[in-house]
Scaffold this motif. Structure first.
Motif, short mmCIF file in Angstrom:
data_model
loop_
_atom_site.label_atom_id
_atom_site.label_comp_id
_atom_site.label_asym_id
_atom_site.label_seq_id
_atom_site.Cartn_x
_atom_site.Cartn_y
_atom_site.Cartn_z
N ASP A 40 39.15 36.77 32.80
CA ASP A 40 39.42 36.78 31.36
C ASP A 40 39.06 38.13 30.75
OD1 ASP A 40 36.69 36.72 31.52
OD2 ASP A 40 36.44 34.89 30.33
N HIS A 41 39.05 39.17 31.58
CA HIS A 41 38.71 40.52 31.13
C HIS A 41 39.40 41.51 32.08
CE1 HIS A 41 35.81 39.33 34.22
NE2 HIS A 41 35.75 40.61 34.54
N PRO A 42 39.48 42.78 31.72
CA PRO A 42 40.12 43.76 32.60
C PRO A 42 39.35 43.93 33.91
CG PRO A 42 40.03 44.60 30.36
CD PRO A 42 39.17 43.38 30.40
N VAL A 43 40.08 43.93 35.02
CA VAL A 43 39.49 44.12 36.34
C VAL A 43 40.38 45.06 37.14
CG1 VAL A 43 38.33 41.87 36.41
CG2 VAL A 43 40.68 42.10 37.27
N GLU A 44 39.78 45.69 38.15
CA GLU A 44 40.57 46.53 39.03
C GLU A 44 41.29 45.65 40.04
OE1 GLU A 44 40.27 50.93 41.02
OE2 GLU A 44 38.47 49.93 40.29
N ALA A 45 42.50 46.02 40.39
CA ALA A 45 43.30 45.26 41.34
C ALA A 45 43.98 46.21 42.30
CB ALA A 45 44.35 44.43 40.60
N GLU A 46 44.38 45.69 43.45
CA GLU A 46 45.21 46.48 44.34
C GLU A 46 46.66 46.47 43.87
OE1 GLU A 46 44.68 45.47 48.46
OE2 GLU A 46 42.53 45.88 48.42
N ALA A 47 47.08 45.33 43.33
CA ALA A 47 48.46 45.22 42.83
C ALA A 47 48.52 44.16 41.75
CB ALA A 47 49.42 44.88 43.97
N VAL A 48 49.51 44.28 40.89
CA VAL A 48 49.75 43.31 39.81
C VAL A 48 51.21 42.90 39.85
CG1 VAL A 48 47.90 44.24 38.35
CG2 VAL A 48 50.22 45.16 38.13
#
Length: 290
Positions: free
Chosen positions: A167-175
């Protein structure tokens, strides 16, 4: 005739249409209802439904909308690249034609992008009509081990992150490629999408190249965007499935270390296309029932 706007908008929204159906009108209406300084580039891949032309007539006095027509279906990535070459905005938002964009969601996406100096791409949690998040909103690179885990329903080890969406910004490998916000300079520095993909997996490829170039991919977990089922997938399931599998094979060959082993690569090739062929009868049956 609309008055030519020579100011630089904050945002260029790019929507690719390919017989996308009536949901395209709703998508365009939602974008143009936003109050952010923007332009909307609607690029049509040779649709036969007449909807892009009808939108152009209905919005002929709105200088924010520009229509670009392709004589043939170029594919998703190539179409985005051609629209981006004409974009004037500081940032580029790539939006699927069955998404509905709200001003609050757009403002938050821009805030997340602006808050992180190394942010190269920001995605959102895409949801169906009931508000259920698509697990593909928050993904890992689809390397072979993860792809097999997803295929065999071992969710904890698969391509998509298991559990509730953040429910907050997070780092991802892909979206999800349904909603992708980027600084235009980053998109241009990467030469946009790899045009050897036609449809599917070009978003995974772009996310990987953003990270490889030293930028961060972020998921704005507090942003929800409604995303319907694509018209192309409904009306041409075998065509779409073919290009999805073709894209999976290309991503594997480009990025997965397992592809360096010839025998394993041959086994993956056979597995990808066997999986495609197995799905065809059911897809044709569902199409016949529509």
């Amino acid at each position: 005739m609309p008055t030519l706007d020579t100011t630089t908008p904050e945002l260029s929204v790019i929507v690719v249409a390919a017989d996308s159906g009536p949901s395209l009108r709703d998508c365009v209406d939602s974008v143009l209802a936003c109050t952010t300084s923007l332009e909307l580039l609607l690029i049509d891949n040779a649709s036969s439904d007449g909807i892009p032309q009808a939108i152009a007539r209905a919005r002929e006095n709105d200088a924010r909308l520009r229509l670009i027509y392709n004589r043939t279906n170029l594919g998703f990535g190539p179409a985005v690249n051609r629209a981006a070459a004409q974009a004037r905005g500081q940032n580029v938002l790539i939006l699927n034609p069955d998404c509905l964009l709200q001003q609050a969601a757009l403002r938050r996406l821009l805030e997340v992008l602006g808050a992180e100096p190394r942010a190269g791409l920001v995605g959102a949690v895409v949801c169906d009509a009931r508000g259920v998040p698509d697990p593909a909103s928050y993904r890992r690179d689809p390397v072979l081990q993860r792809a097999l885990a997803t295929l065999f329903k071992r969710d904890m080890d698969g391509v998509n992150f298991a559990g509730d969406m953040p429910d907050h910004p997070v780092e991802a490998e892909a979206v999800s490629g349904a909603v992708m916000l980027m600084p235009r300079r980053v998109f241009e520095s990467l030469d946009g999408f790899d045009e050897k993909y036609f449809l599917h997996c070009e978003d995974l490829d772009l996310c990987r190249r953003v990270r490889d170039a030293g930028w961060r991919v972020l998921l704005a977990g507090d942003v929800r965007v409604s995303h319907g089922k694509g018209g192309s997938s409904r009306h041409r399931p075998v065509f779409v499935s073919y290009h999805k599998h073709r894209g999976m094979w290309r991503w594997f060959r480009k990025f997965d270390p397992a592809a360096r082993k010839p025998l394993l690569a041959a086994a993956v090739w056979l597995g990808v296309w066997a999986h495609f062929l197995v799905q065809v009868p059911a897809q044709l049956w569902r199409l016949a029932r529509q």
